[in-house]
Enzyme design. Structure first.
Site, PDB file in Angstrom:
ATOM      1  CD  GLN A   1      -2.902  -0.838   2.413  1.00  0.00           C
ATOM      2  OE1 GLN A   1      -3.938  -0.223   2.141  1.00  0.00           O
ATOM      3  NE2 GLN A   1      -2.646  -1.268   3.630  1.00  0.00           N
ATOM      4  CB  VAL A   2       3.447   2.549   2.342  1.00  0.00           C
ATOM      5  CG1 VAL A   2       4.417   3.718   2.391  1.00  0.00           C
ATOM      6  CG2 VAL A   2       2.451   2.662   3.502  1.00  0.00           C
TER       7      VAL A   2
ATOM      8  CD1 TRP B   1      -4.997   1.087  13.431  1.00  0.00           C
ATOM      9  CD2 TRP B   1      -6.992   2.083  13.417  1.00  0.00           C
ATOM     10  NE1 TRP B   1      -5.603   0.829  14.633  1.00  0.00           N
ATOM     11  CE2 TRP B   1      -6.828   1.434  14.646  1.00  0.00           C
ATOM     12  CE3 TRP B   1      -8.176   2.791  13.186  1.00  0.00           C
ATOM     13  CZ2 TRP B   1      -7.801   1.451  15.646  1.00  0.00           C
ATOM     14  CZ3 TRP B   1      -9.144   2.818  14.189  1.00  0.00           C
ATOM     15  CH2 TRP B   1      -8.950   2.145  15.391  1.00  0.00           C
TER      16      TRP B   1
ATOM     17  CB  ALA C   1       6.702  -4.714   6.847  1.00  0.00           C
TER      18      ALA C   1
ATOM     19  CE1 TYR D   1       3.849  -5.834  10.975  1.00  0.00           C
ATOM     20  CE2 TYR D   1       2.486  -4.912  12.723  1.00  0.00           C
ATOM     21  CZ  TYR D   1       3.143  -4.772  11.514  1.00  0.00           C
ATOM     22  OH  TYR D   1       3.097  -3.567  10.846  1.00  0.00           O
TER      23      TYR D   1
ATOM     24  CG  ASP E   1      13.267 -13.532  -0.330  1.00  0.00           C
ATOM     25  OD1 ASP E   1      12.636 -12.899   0.556  1.00  0.00           O
ATOM     26  OD2 ASP E   1      13.398 -14.771  -0.321  1.00  0.00           O
TER      27      ASP E   1
END
Ligand SMILES: NC(=O)c1ccc[n+]([C@@H]2O[C@H](COP(=O)([O-])OP(=O)(O)OC[C@H]3O[C@@H](n4cnc5c(N)ncnc54)[C@H](OP(=O)(O)O)[C@@H]3O)[C@@H](O)[C@H]2O)c1
Length: 344
Positions: A23-24, A195, A72, A143, A48
């Site tokens: 997304q980022v 979020w 991440a 995580y 990788d």
């Protein structure tokens, strides 16, 4: 926009972005392209991040002066599976450590790394400051623990180089004719956020989908945080990379706070106001406690991050516009998603 430190870049050495398909990462591609800042964008098939040799090979090949790490292991529930643990720590902790060790030794080197509210384990009821203690680790999910280990590895790498590495970073003369070591120091920025929503799967898209399929939803109401736009996070990352602000951790979240339930109601009401595909009425979005929504990884109840430090830093840069409130950004995003779905 002005990018003061970017002017100091050795143009033979590129900006490398890891995590281009996230997304980022996608937002960074758009942001850097819009600003006409050349960069190399790498995804999983290019490097990788669970493999040390793959990372070393890429760093040697491109010899970047700036790294933006948006990659991440973000599957927080899968990360709890014991067999996954090594790979989670390799991606979230060892990979940023290697990037940091590399950049710390580069003159004017910059590392921008994204991190998370999951490094805190509900030790506070109010917004966490950057200076607040993290953990304790035995109360973090895997995580969160791995992302915290990544932050610590970055800080350690830069501290170690800057304590011993003056010879590597001899500075130019400043206006008064004195050598300023500071000027050639490499720097790191750890941007903790919460979020996130952008191009890709996220809570908001899930709510929009479910709102078209069901007439009742149950959503967690006792976990609080700030929804954060991936596009805005990319802009902050690029802006801070090109600034003169000092190394460190910054909490990058918009103003305001809400619960997952509050966010769901807002998203669905916004979509309904666009007149699109909403079956569920907002009174049928029922608040439930997190304890009733069983997931393998414990999520923080308190995801509030104080944004005072980044606000101050951004006010010194070209970010002259008003600091965003989550509602305005989510409203814009929902309208965009609805528009896209109408087109398709
Ligand atoms: N999402 C959130 O709500 C949230 C909240 C707080 C903080 N953050 C932090 O913000 C940052 C960006 O998150 P995001 O939402 O953009 O995450 P995302 O959409 O899940 O993207 C993560 C990217 O990392 C890549 N990746 C994973 N394993 C890899 C590997 N072994 N080698 C190379 N690339 C690998 C993924 O590649 P593939 O596309 O090939 O899978 C993916 O493109 C992360 O640091 C995250 O911890 C996110």
């Amino acid at each position: 926009m002005s990018f003061s430190s970017f002017e100091l870049l050795d143009h033979a050495r590129p900006i490398v972005v890891f995590g281009k398909d996230g997304q980022v990462g996608k937002a960074l591609q758009k942001c850097l392209k819009d600003l006409k800042i050349p960069a190399i964008f790498l995804g999983r098939s290019d490097c990788d991040l669970s493999s040390e040799s793959s990372i070393t090979e890429v760093l040697n090949r491109y010899q970047p002066q700036v790294i933006i790490n948006a990659a991440a292991y973000t599957a927080v529930d899968k990360a709890e599976v014991v067999a996954e643990r090594d790979v989670v720590f390799a991606i979230n902790s060892k990979a940023p450590a290697l990037m940091a060790r590399y950049i710390a030794n580069v003159s004017h080197g910059i590392l921008v790394h994204y991190s998370t509210d999951y490094v805190f384990a509900d030790t506070k009821q109010t917004a966490y400051l950057e200076s607040d203690a993290t953990g304790p680790v035995d109360q973090l999910c895997i995580y969160g623990w791995s992302k915290l280990a990544g932050e610590e590895a970055i800080e350690e790498a830069f501290n170690a180089t800057h304590e011993t590495g003056y010879d590597l970073v001899q500075g130019p003369e400043n206006a008064s004719g004195h050598i300023s070591y500071q000027d050639k120091f490499s720097r790191y920025f750890i941007l903790r956020t919460s979020w996130v929503y952008g191009e890709g799967g996220n809570f908001i898209r899930t709510m929009l989908r479910l709102a078209g399929e069901r007439d009742q939803l149950k959503v967690v109401a006792d976990q609080v945080g700030a929804p954060t736009s991936a596009q805005w996070l990319a802009e902050v990352g690029v802006q801070i990379a090109g600034s003169r602000v000092e190394s460190g951790i910054y909490h990058a979240v918009p103003d305001g706070e809400t619960s997952w339930h509050g966010l769901a109601v807002f998203v669905i009401e916004t979509a309904a106001s666009c007149g699109e595909g909403v079956e569920v009425k907002s009174e049928n979005i029922l608040p439930i406690p997190a304890i009733d929504y069983s997931v393998p990884a414990a999520r923080p109840y308190n995801s509030r991050l104080s944004n005072q430090k980044i606000k101050k830093a951004l006010s010194l840069m070209a970010f002259t516009g008003q600091y965003p409130h989550w509602r305005d950004q989510v409203e814009k995003y929902v309208k965009q998603v609805v528009e896209e779905s109408l087109k398709s």
